[in-house]
Design a protein around this motif. Structure first.
Motif, PDB file in Angstrom:
ATOM      1  N   SER A  29       0.827  -1.206   0.000  1.00 47.16           N
ATOM      2  CA  SER A  29       0.000   0.000   0.000  1.00 47.16           C
ATOM      3  C   SER A  29       0.865   1.262   0.000  1.00 47.16           C
ATOM      4  N   ILE A  30       1.942   1.240   0.749  1.00 47.47           N
ATOM      5  CA  ILE A  30       2.860   2.380   0.779  1.00 47.47           C
ATOM      6  C   ILE A  30       3.486   2.579  -0.599  1.00 47.47           C
ATOM      7  N   ALA A  31       3.942   1.490  -1.210  1.00 50.94           N
ATOM      8  CA  ALA A  31       4.547   1.577  -2.550  1.00 50.94           C
ATOM      9  C   ALA A  31       3.549   2.128  -3.556  1.00 50.94           C
ATOM     10  N   THR A  32       2.317   1.644  -3.513  1.00 51.13           N
ATOM     11  CA  THR A  32       1.278   2.119  -4.428  1.00 51.13           C
ATOM     12  C   THR A  32       1.028   3.609  -4.231  1.00 51.13           C
ATOM     13  N   ASN A  33       0.908   4.031  -2.977  1.00 45.56           N
ATOM     14  CA  ASN A  33       0.664   5.429  -2.668  1.00 45.56           C
ATOM     15  C   ASN A  33       1.803   6.316  -3.157  1.00 45.56           C
ATOM     16  N   LEU A  35       4.085   5.749  -5.480  1.00 39.60           N
ATOM     17  CA  LEU A  35       4.164   5.799  -6.945  1.00 39.60           C
ATOM     18  C   LEU A  35       3.037   6.620  -7.553  1.00 39.60           C
ATOM     19  N   ALA A  36       1.837   6.501  -7.010  1.00 43.22           N
ATOM     20  CA  ALA A  36       0.717   7.306  -7.511  1.00 43.22           C
ATOM     21  C   ALA A  36       1.005   8.790  -7.293  1.00 43.22           C
ATOM     22  N   LEU A  41      -0.986  11.423  -9.431  1.00 41.26           N
ATOM     23  CA  LEU A  41      -2.335  10.863  -9.382  1.00 41.26           C
ATOM     24  C   LEU A  41      -2.849  10.824  -7.949  1.00 41.26           C
ATOM     25  N   GLY A  42      -3.041  12.001  -7.374  1.00 40.24           N
ATOM     26  CA  GLY A  42      -3.479  12.094  -5.985  1.00 40.24           C
ATOM     27  C   GLY A  42      -4.760  11.341  -5.705  1.00 40.24           C
ATOM     28  N   THR A  46      -4.847   8.328  -2.693  1.00 41.22           N
ATOM     29  CA  THR A  46      -5.610   8.421  -1.444  1.00 41.22           C
ATOM     30  C   THR A  46      -6.080   7.069  -0.906  1.00 41.22           C
ATOM     31  N   PRO A  47      -6.746   6.219  -1.719  1.00 44.56           N
ATOM     32  CA  PRO A  47      -7.180   4.926  -1.173  1.00 44.56           C
ATOM     33  C   PRO A  47      -6.009   4.067  -0.684  1.00 44.56           C
ATOM     34  N   ALA A  48      -4.902   4.086  -1.428  1.00 48.28           N
ATOM     35  CA  ALA A  48      -3.729   3.309  -1.011  1.00 48.28           C
ATOM     36  C   ALA A  48      -3.148   3.874   0.283  1.00 48.28           C
TER      37      ALA A  48
END
Length: 147
Positions: A29-33, A35-36, A41-42, A46-48
């Motif tokens: 989840s941290i990695a996804t957040n 990278l987004a 891609l705020g 946010t969900p991540a």
């Protein structure tokens, strides 16, 4: 895809979050957040980010059950604070929202802010990382552990 993304970011995650176990779900989840956010891609970050905070909270609960060093219930852990700092500083290569706003309001050159935006977010993220590393070392010294 998430597995590959996490594997590529493993050295960064290990440096930024050394206390999170290597197999903990919060790392994805941290990695996804992160990278987004880097891609501007705020809305996708946010969900991540919310999921990462939930998983970090679960990690603290697990530490409390195992009688390991953990923060009090309702308090933010070091990892939560570090993640929040990185999330707020938000290094962005492509600030999609700002470009869209500039375009919407008639800017002649909506992408002209790319260079300065990158420099500004690079400095804010570097300052956030530096603060997190220094705070982590000060906390370890205060607790009597090795730095």
């Amino acid at each position: 895809l998430l597995e590959a993304m996490e594997q590529r970011m493993k050295p960064v995650l290990n440096f930024l979050f050394p206390e999170i176990p290597g197999n903990h779900p919060s790392r994805k989840s941290i990695a996804t957040n992160l990278l987004a956010n880097v891609l501007g891609l705020g809305w996708a970050a946010t969900p991540a980010g919310l999921k990462a905070m939930e998983e970090l909270s679960d990690l603290e609960e697990e530490r409390r059950r195992k009688k390991q060093r953990a923060v009090a219930v309702g308090a933010a852990s070091n990892e939560m604070c570090d993640f929040l700092i990185l999330n707020i500083s938000s290094l962005q290569l492509i600030p999609v929202n700002i470009i869209a706003y500039r375009s919407q309001y008639g800017s002649v050159s909506p992408t002209s802010i790319l260079g300065m935006g990158l420099v500004a977010t690079l400095f804010s993220t570097a300052a956030g990382v530096l603060f997190s590393v220094i705070a982590r070392k000060c906390t370890k010294r205060r607790e009597g552990g090795k730095v």
